[in-house]
Enzyme design. Structure first.
Site: not given
Length: 602
Positions: A393-394, A397, A400
């Site tokens: 998940h991180e 981020h 991105h």
């Protein structure tokens, strides 16, 4: 045999390879202090441009560059101080460093506060002439457009100064909530699964609700809301005051309503919000099916609200070490292409990640960085499946942020909060599909399916329920209807009953749940969790079937256009219902699969 107590390592006891390398930001604290002084010195330089935007294109450009340069340097200083503090919050030196940096941030905000009102005071015709006179301004076109698109909703410079000066007053309801919720509430003692008497808290409440022992869940649930019930009138006054303030500001700025004002910040059509609520309500039967499945697997006559978080499938016995998890992630994300995978490897190898828990380290996990730093990740690794999901998940981020920063100029690099959760949740979707494809163990497959369904329930259904409640609050206030604790309790209880269906026992305590949700003070924020999750579901499926290029372009886009346009170019039109219906179709498919596995194992 006496049990050994396991102590957390101190920061200096953590192996270096498991810590992030913040020397890539500043080589030393002395270098940080030098930059801190330079930022401080630049404050007065920026103020000198106040009142100059009407003096011509070159002066306008120079002022804009000065503002952005100050903000960029200050942001780098803050990132360093914040990361240093979070790695060991007990370190007095870094506590002081962060405190000083926050004070500097307030000074930076004050020194540039003149810019937007002065820009908006420029006649549109004159601003257009500036772009004709100096082509260098084209690089800042979207940034300026974001500000001027709200021109009709800004007041005079004097009025804007008055509103800015009252910002602390407007924040009073949220501050009251924060103090009451985080400091003043006294929760009771409850029994845990080992029958130990423990003090109930925000931190342990979630874990207690996951307990396999129903009496533990019930005691925690009732203890939590018994406390909130005592303060319902104070919470109602705080929340209704916040809603009234939000409505007041929207009215003064000539918006149709507070929701329109909130969504306008990112140029989001109100129809996106309305379509979400409409499609979620259309598909509530899926949530009702999931509740019914819980009832069956937990072998209970009725599902209470405290039964919604305990696992209904067997937890996998295996562990997930950090090194093994890296290998799994590289395989799960390989559909994103060689360049993406190479950058993930760089994050693993170049110490972008602070991995393990140590004494004093901030809890939880996050990705943090800015244009001139790596996108660092903070973890508190536990060798379990949840940590694997947190890392992927991180990493979403961080990738991105990296793609945005390396493909956009600074002024177009910081992507909107509206799209912030898309990349992280897309990665989770890809990991889920990979794990399902790789296993033949029906028990493990059932666990992964349930993990996905629980995430969907908590993000799409639950956050949309919150969004409905938030809109109702604003409409009630706008229509001058009472917003006491009684009205809030009654509406929330009926809304909860509609969402969870006939198989739920609508515990009266759940009427007070609105009291403990901080997001109701964030002005129409929660719906973005649901839209982002659904968009990520659609994008993950597109990556798996058609390839990653459109998605990679989405990552690279930063804030070079309005978020709705950026996501649309990636293949998801969030102004229409199709992406939501596709997400619900996937939920239904995986619910079917889970029900079939359970039937086969029976």
């Amino acid at each position: 045999m006496e049990k050994k107590s396991i102590k957390l390592p101190t920061r200096d006891e953590v192996p270096q390879e498991l810590t992030w390398d913040l020397k890539s930001i500043f080589k030393s604290n002395e270098e940080f202090e030098k930059e801190f002084k330079l930022v401080t010195a630049q404050l007065d330089e920026v103020k000198k441009y106040s009142g100059s935007l009407a003096k011509g294109a070159k002066t306008f450009l120079a002022a804009l560059k000065a503002v952005l340069k100050l903000e960029r340097r200050a942001e780098k200083v803050f990132v360093y101080a914040n990361l240093k503090n979070d790695q060991d919050t007990s370190n007095k030196y870094y506590q002081g460093l962060l405190s000083r940096t926050r004070q500097l941030g307030a000074k930076v905000g004050a020194s540039v506060s003149w810019f937007e009102p002065e820009l908006l005071a420029l006649p549109a015709k004159k601003l257009a002439q500036y772009f004709m006179q100096d082509t260098e301004l084209e690089a800042y076109q979207h940034l300026i457009s974001k500000i001027t698109s709200q021109r009709e909703h800004f007041l005079s410079i004097k009025e804007e100064e008055l509103l800015a000066g009252a910002a602390d007053l407007f924040a009073t309801p949220e501050n009251i909530f924060g103090i009451l919720n985080n400091s003043d509430l006294e929760f009771p003692e409850v029994r845990d699964a080992q029958h130990n008497l423990i003090k109930l808290s925000h931190g342990n409440y979630g874990k207690l609700l996951e307990s396999s022992q129903r009496d533990v869940r019930e005691m925690a649930f009732k203890g939590m809301y018994r406390t909130y019930q005592q303060f319902q009138n104070t919470f109602a006054l705080a929340l209704s005051s916040h809603v009234h303030t939000h409505n007041y500001l929207a009215q003064k700025r000539s918006y149709p309503d507070a929701r329109s004002a909130a969504l306008a910040r990112n140029n989001i059509p109100v129809s996106v919000y309305e379509t979400l609520v409409q499609r979620v309500n259309h598909h509530l039967t899926l949530l009702h099916r999931y509740v019914a499945l819980r009832k069956k697997l937990l072998k209970i006559s009725e599902v209470h609200m405290y039964d919604l978080y305990t696992p209904i499938t067997k937890l996998p016995a295996r562990t997930y070490g950090y090194q093994e998890s890296q290998a799994i992630i590289l395989k799960a994300l390989r559909g994103l292409g060689a360049d993406y995978i190479a950058k993930v490897k760089e994050a693993f190898e170049n110490r972008w990640i602070d991995v393990v828990e140590n004494k004093g380290k901030r809890s939880g996990a996050y990705s943090s960085g800015m244009y001139d730093t790596a996108p660092f990740i903070l973890l508190n690794w536990q060798d379990n499946l949840e940590s694997l999901y947190t890392l992927v998940h991180e990493m979403g981020h961080s990738m991105h942020t990296y793609a945005s920063n390396t493909n956009q100029e600074y002024q177009n690099s910081d992507y909107s909060i509206f799209v912030a959760e898309i990349a992280s949740t897309t990665n989770e979707n890809l990991l889920t599909q990979y794990l399902l494809d790789q296993t033949t163990d029906p028990y493990f497959k059932a666990y992964i399916l349930n993990h996905y369904l629980d995430g969907f329930k908590g993000t799409v259904f639950r956050q949309t329920q919150f969004a409905e409640f938030e809109q109702w609050l604003h409409v009630q206030d706008a229509q001058q209807q009472p917003l006491t604790a009684k009205e809030m309790n009654d509406f929330y209880l009926s809304l909860n009953e509609r969402y969870y269906g006939a198989d739920i026992f609508n515990d009266p305590e759940i009427a007070y749940e609105w009291e403990r949700i901080p997001h109701f003070y964030y002005d129409f924020y929660v719906y973005q969790y649901a839209t982002g999750f659904a968009a990520a579901s659609a994008l993950a499926q597109k990556i798996l079937t058609k390839g990653p290029e459109d998605y990679l372009n989405f990552l690279r886009a930063g804030s070079s256009a309005f978020p709705i346009e950026i996501v649309k170019k990636a293949g998801v039109d969030m102004t229409k219902a199709a992406y939501l219906d596709d997400a619900f179709a996937l939920f239904a498919k995986r619910l079917d699969e889970l029900e079939q596995i359970i039937a086969d194992l029976s």
